[in-house]
Design a protein around this motif. Structure first.
Motif, mmCIF file in Angstrom:
data_model
loop_
_atom_site.group_PDB
_atom_site.id
_atom_site.type_symbol
_atom_site.label_atom_id
_atom_site.label_comp_id
_atom_site.label_asym_id
_atom_site.label_seq_id
_atom_site.Cartn_x
_atom_site.Cartn_y
_atom_site.Cartn_z
ATOM 1 N N LEU A 1 57.632 27.649 19.644
ATOM 2 C CA LEU A 1 56.753 28.525 19.365
ATOM 3 C C LEU A 1 55.209 27.961 19.845
ATOM 4 O O LEU A 1 55.081 26.753 19.500
ATOM 5 C CB LEU A 1 56.770 28.807 17.824
ATOM 6 C CG LEU A 1 57.787 29.754 17.258
ATOM 7 C CD1 LEU A 1 57.827 29.929 15.903
ATOM 8 C CD2 LEU A 1 58.077 30.891 18.044
ATOM 9 N N GLN B 1 54.341 27.266 10.965
ATOM 10 C CA GLN B 1 55.764 26.538 10.948
ATOM 11 C C GLN B 1 56.747 27.477 10.468
ATOM 12 O O GLN B 1 56.746 28.310 9.383
ATOM 13 C CB GLN B 1 55.503 25.510 9.939
ATOM 14 C CG GLN B 1 54.540 24.461 10.058
ATOM 15 C CD GLN B 1 53.863 23.479 8.954
ATOM 16 O OE1 GLN B 1 54.759 22.899 8.242
ATOM 17 N NE2 GLN B 1 52.725 23.645 8.810
ATOM 18 N N PRO B 2 57.694 27.486 11.116
ATOM 19 C CA PRO B 2 59.143 28.395 10.845
ATOM 20 C C PRO B 2 59.727 27.886 9.759
ATOM 21 O O PRO B 2 60.116 26.473 9.673
ATOM 22 C CB PRO B 2 59.639 28.561 12.229
ATOM 23 C CG PRO B 2 59.451 27.501 12.954
ATOM 24 C CD PRO B 2 57.815 26.792 12.485
ATOM 25 N N ASP C 1 61.131 25.620 16.591
ATOM 26 C CA ASP C 1 61.956 26.641 15.872
ATOM 27 C C ASP C 1 63.477 26.506 15.985
ATOM 28 O O ASP C 1 64.078 27.142 16.937
ATOM 29 C CB ASP C 1 61.588 28.194 16.108
ATOM 30 C CG ASP C 1 62.087 29.165 15.467
ATOM 31 O OD1 ASP C 1 62.991 28.637 14.401
ATOM 32 O OD2 ASP C 1 61.708 30.379 15.470
ATOM 33 N N LEU D 1 57.970 32.695 8.256
ATOM 34 C CA LEU D 1 56.799 31.964 8.977
ATOM 35 C C LEU D 1 55.985 31.666 8.047
ATOM 36 O O LEU D 1 55.462 32.540 7.505
ATOM 37 C CB LEU D 1 56.312 32.893 10.135
ATOM 38 C CG LEU D 1 57.289 33.289 11.271
ATOM 39 C CD1 LEU D 1 56.474 34.145 12.289
ATOM 40 C CD2 LEU D 1 57.703 31.906 11.998
#
Length: 362
Positions: A217, A283-284, A210, A289
């Motif tokens: 994360l 996945q950011p 991130d 998110l």
């Protein structure tokens, strides 16, 4: 894709101006009852060719490189034409030769080069999408990792340093740190405090950088907490709350993944509703998110969660006749989102890649 793993990458364990980069865990409230069912558009489907030489088990990772989709699928690393799905080649093969791999622990792209970390041999193989073998590095050969920190996944950071997500030692060590940091010469720096490896079983995802918040994360199967790691340590960042569909703590606390999966798929909440849990492929993207969830009724959900407004969009993709349905795999690819569909009428077929614009989830 290389930006996701490299440029994005951890500024992640960079110093955060001397400040702790963690707040209290944020609750992610997802209501499965507000899910929108989307009928798939077959014109957006790219069916990957299935022949005796190109079979896949499903998509573990997808690397869009030039005109090819490079797909990691268990012990397969194969390239397909982006436009038609035609099988192009095996990028690399399972085996014992120098150009082979014994495990695809994680894979990413750097420019037009595919980087493959093999946790068994602790090596990084380099390939082109046409199957050309570029070479192989053995980074831990001269600078040994700690016995209680065997690397399971490896991420090369923007500053040249390296982070590893560690595997289990099978209880042979008193402590088994989850995350370790190495220098750009793979010299060991430190284990990050705050989280130990809980078990030997894992799924093929479970960590991503991130870059906006300079952290990593990390999540574990059927444990509804997402952890964040930076130079100060590892702490809870997000806690999933699916309301009446929430997975009870006693299931999340079962020590082995197979026990949690068995309990998850064999039971319902007392109110007769399915559990909704199993965070996958998180996945950011800025303040958003993206992640998948699964119901104990085996229905899959794609979620976009805006962490600033706490707004949440939930979708499930399937054809009206039930032939096509989404799996848990998807990839953010610039402004597009590539998800995997399965053909329920033909179990011998290869996965289908289905593309949408990410704004369709807003």
């Amino acid at each position: 894709m290389h930006k996701y793993f490299a440029l994005a990458a951890l500024a992640v364990l960079a110093a955060c101006n001397g400040k702790n980069n963690y707040d209290a865990p944020k609750e992610l409230r997802v209501d499965a009852d507000r899910c929108v069912a989307v009928d798939v558009d077959t014109t957006r489907m790219v069916r990957l060719e299935a022949s005796d030489s190109s079979r896949l088990f499903g998509i573990d990772r997808l690397l869009p490189i030039g005109g090819a989709y490079v797909v990691s699928s268990r012990s397969k690393l194969r390239a397909f034409d982006k436009a038609t799905g035609r099988y192009l080649c095996d990028v690399a093969k399972y085996g014992t030769a120098e150009q082979d791999f014994s495990d695809i622990s994680n894979a990413w792209s750097c420019g037009d080069t595919i980087m493959l970390f093999d946790a068994n041999t602790k090596s990084v193989g380099k390939y082109l999408a046409d199957g050309t073998f570029v070479g192989k590095d053995h980074p831990f050969r001269n600078t040994q990792f700690r016995k209680n920190q065997p690397p399971r996944m490896l991420f090369k950071l923007a500053d040249g340093s390296v982070i590893t997500i560690n595997g289990s030692t099978g209880g042979s060590t008193q402590r088994n740190p989850l995350v370790s940091l190495y220098g750009n010469d793979y010299s060991y720096r430190k284990a990050l405090p705050g989280r130990q490896v809980k078990e030997s079983s894992y799924l093929m995802d479970g960590a991503c950088p991130d870059s906006i918040r300079q952290r990593m994360l990390i999540w574990e199967p059927l444990r509804d907490t997402v952890f964040a790691a930076n130079s100060t340590g590892i702490r809870p960042a997000y806690v999933l709350n699916t309301g009446k569909n929430s997975l009870p703590a006693y299931i999340q606390n079962l020590p082995h993944m197979r026990e949690r999966l068995s309990a998850f798929f064999s039971k319902e909440n007392g109110n007769g509703t399915a559990y909704v849990s199993l965070i996958r492929y998180l996945q950011p993207d800025g303040d958003n998110l993206y992640f998948c969830l699964t119901g104990s009724d085996r229905r899959n959900y794609l979620v976009r969660y805006d962490t600033t407004s706490d707004s949440c969009n939930v979708r499930t993709y399937a054809s009206a006749d039930g032939r096509y349905s989404q799996t848990t795999f998807f990839l953010l690819d610039c402004d597009s989102l590539r998800m995997e569909l399965r053909d329920n009428a033909n179990i011998e077929s290869n996965p289908i890649i289905y593309s949408i614009h990410k704004h369709e989830l807003q």
